[in-house]
Design a protein around this motif. Structure first.
Motif, PDB file in Angstrom:
ATOM      1  N   LEU A  69       0.837  -1.188   0.000  1.00 37.64           N
ATOM      2  CA  LEU A  69       0.000   0.000   0.000  1.00 37.64           C
ATOM      3  C   LEU A  69       0.878   1.246   0.000  1.00 37.64           C
ATOM      4  O   LEU A  69       1.833   1.326   0.770  1.00 37.64           O
ATOM      5  CB  LEU A  69      -0.884   0.041   1.253  1.00 37.64           C
ATOM      6  N   ARG A  70       0.546   2.221  -0.842  1.00 35.00           N
ATOM      7  CA  ARG A  70       1.263   3.495  -0.813  1.00 35.00           C
ATOM      8  C   ARG A  70       0.485   4.473   0.053  1.00 35.00           C
ATOM      9  O   ARG A  70      -0.712   4.693  -0.156  1.00 35.00           O
ATOM     10  CB  ARG A  70       1.432   4.061  -2.209  1.00 35.00           C
ATOM     11  N   GLN A  71       1.195   5.049   1.039  1.00 33.37           N
ATOM     12  CA  GLN A  71       0.529   5.939   1.981  1.00 33.37           C
ATOM     13  C   GLN A  71       1.445   7.102   2.346  1.00 33.37           C
ATOM     14  O   GLN A  71       2.663   6.941   2.473  1.00 33.37           O
ATOM     15  CB  GLN A  71       0.146   5.159   3.243  1.00 33.37           C
ATOM     16  N   TYR A  72       0.856   8.281   2.543  1.00 39.49           N
ATOM     17  CA  TYR A  72       1.621   9.462   2.947  1.00 39.49           C
ATOM     18  C   TYR A  72       1.966   9.380   4.425  1.00 39.49           C
ATOM     19  O   TYR A  72       1.105   9.089   5.267  1.00 39.49           O
ATOM     20  CB  TYR A  72       0.828  10.734   2.674  1.00 39.49           C
ATOM     21  N   ARG A  73       3.243   9.657   4.773  1.00 37.60           N
ATOM     22  CA  ARG A  73       3.695   9.697   6.162  1.00 37.60           C
ATOM     23  C   ARG A  73       4.313  11.059   6.427  1.00 37.60           C
ATOM     24  O   ARG A  73       5.396  11.381   5.919  1.00 37.60           O
ATOM     25  CB  ARG A  73       4.698   8.570   6.434  1.00 37.60           C
ATOM     26  N   HIS A  74       3.630  11.860   7.203  1.00 40.35           N
ATOM     27  CA  HIS A  74       4.026  13.257   7.379  1.00 40.35           C
ATOM     28  C   HIS A  74       5.395  13.444   8.038  1.00 40.35           C
ATOM     29  O   HIS A  74       6.160  14.317   7.601  1.00 40.35           O
ATOM     30  CB  HIS A  74       2.959  14.000   8.177  1.00 40.35           C
ATOM     31  N   PRO A  75       5.772  12.675   9.088  1.00 44.36           N
ATOM     32  CA  PRO A  75       7.070  12.936   9.724  1.00 44.36           C
ATOM     33  C   PRO A  75       8.249  12.870   8.771  1.00 44.36           C
ATOM     34  O   PRO A  75       9.228  13.607   8.933  1.00 44.36           O
ATOM     35  CB  PRO A  75       7.154  11.851  10.810  1.00 44.36           C
ATOM     36  N   VAL A  76       8.180  11.979   7.765  1.00 46.51           N
ATOM     37  CA  VAL A  76       9.299  11.854   6.825  1.00 46.51           C
ATOM     38  C   VAL A  76       9.015  12.520   5.488  1.00 46.51           C
ATOM     39  O   VAL A  76       9.861  12.502   4.583  1.00 46.51           O
ATOM     40  CB  VAL A  76       9.671  10.368   6.603  1.00 46.51           C
ATOM     41  N   ARG A  77       7.808  13.103   5.354  1.00 40.84           N
ATOM     42  CA  ARG A  77       7.418  13.828   4.120  1.00 40.84           C
ATOM     43  C   ARG A  77       7.615  12.962   2.885  1.00 40.84           C
ATOM     44  O   ARG A  77       8.238  13.360   1.910  1.00 40.84           O
ATOM     45  CB  ARG A  77       8.206  15.138   3.972  1.00 40.84           C
ATOM     46  N   ARG A  78       7.039  11.767   2.920  1.00 37.08           N
ATOM     47  CA  ARG A  78       7.177  10.849   1.793  1.00 37.08           C
ATOM     48  C   ARG A  78       5.907  10.038   1.583  1.00 37.08           C
ATOM     49  O   ARG A  78       5.154   9.798   2.534  1.00 37.08           O
ATOM     50  CB  ARG A  78       8.350   9.887   2.006  1.00 37.08           C
ATOM     51  N   LEU A  79       5.708   9.598   0.342  1.00 33.41           N
ATOM     52  CA  LEU A  79       4.745   8.549   0.042  1.00 33.41           C
ATOM     53  C   LEU A  79       5.505   7.233   0.143  1.00 33.41           C
ATOM     54  O   LEU A  79       6.456   6.998  -0.623  1.00 33.41           O
ATOM     55  CB  LEU A  79       4.165   8.729  -1.364  1.00 33.41           C
ATOM     56  N   LEU A  80       5.118   6.385   1.065  1.00 31.32           N
ATOM     57  CA  LEU A  80       5.847   5.156   1.350  1.00 31.32           C
ATOM     58  C   LEU A  80       5.027   3.931   0.956  1.00 31.32           C
ATOM     59  O   LEU A  80       3.805   3.886   1.154  1.00 31.32           O
ATOM     60  CB  LEU A  80       6.181   5.079   2.847  1.00 31.32           C
TER      61      LEU A  80
END
Length: 212
Positions: A69-80
């Motif tokens: 699953l691709r999901q946005y993670r704010h602390p690292v400012r990335r789509l992971l």
């Protein structure tokens, strides 16, 4: 001088805490400071977060592909690219039930076969957060209505990829969440050792970090 023999296995231990205070509290964690007596008798301050813990699932289909699953993670400012995963924040909910719930909510899937793949502490020097990764097979569409995703989960993108290809993406640095790295590497090894799938622990295996 001969050194004492030790079993290579993590074991419970708790050094004396002389003082303790909570520095800050958030929705899923709290930040603590303890004054701890060291093994040599000295004292040291240790700051760390407490956390509910989490579960994740590496989902395999009949063709050897895994779900990501691709999901946005704010602390690292990335789509992971991640595994279906979530917090152990429901009182009394066993880890397997939490994993089944997350698989339903994030991918609208259910699985007939479950095993424990790997357990780990996410960052043991700064947090007590612990994660259990399951591996699931016998995949089918979940019963009931599609879960209504909200917030950052509303942007989730679902893809299937051969396990071997994801291993390559992990090893060359293109995919790097802790759960994904731990899961794909552990599963790649597990499936090649004697017993393969059947050598993995049952889905209700004890978990000392989060007894249930």
């Amino acid at each position: 001088m001969t050194e004492p023999e030790f079993e290579i296995e993590d074991t419970p231990e708790s050094w004396p805490v002389l003082k303790s205070r909570v520095l800050a509290e958030g929705g899923i964690s709290a930040y603590h400071e303890d004054l701890v007596r060291m093994v040599d008798g000295t004292e040291a301050r240790r700051q760390y977060t407490t956390h509910h813990g989490a579960v994740g699932v590496i989902v395999l289909d009949e063709d050897g592909r895994m779900l990501t699953l691709r999901q946005y993670r704010h602390p690292v400012r990335r789509l992971l690219w991640e595994l279906p995963a979530g917090l152990l924040d429901q009182p009394g909910e066993p880890p397997l039930a939490a994993a089944e719930r997350e698989l339903y909510e994030e991918a609208h899937l259910q699985a007939a076969e479950w095993r424990v793949l790997v357990d780990y502490f996410n960052s043991s020097g700064t947090s007590d957060e612990a994660t259990r990764i399951f591996v699931a097979r016998g995949i089918s569409e979940a019963d009931g209505e599609q879960f209504a995703r909200q917030g950052e989960e509303a942007g989730i993108v679902v893809r299937w990829i051969p396990l071997a290809e994801m291993v390559e993406r992990v090893l060359d640095g293109r995919v790097g969440t802790s759960s994904m790295v731990s899961a794909v590497c552990a599963l790649q090894v597990a499936l090649t050792r004697p017993g393969g799938w059947d050598s993995l622990r049952p889905a209700d295996a004890p978990w000392p970090a989060r007894p249930f």
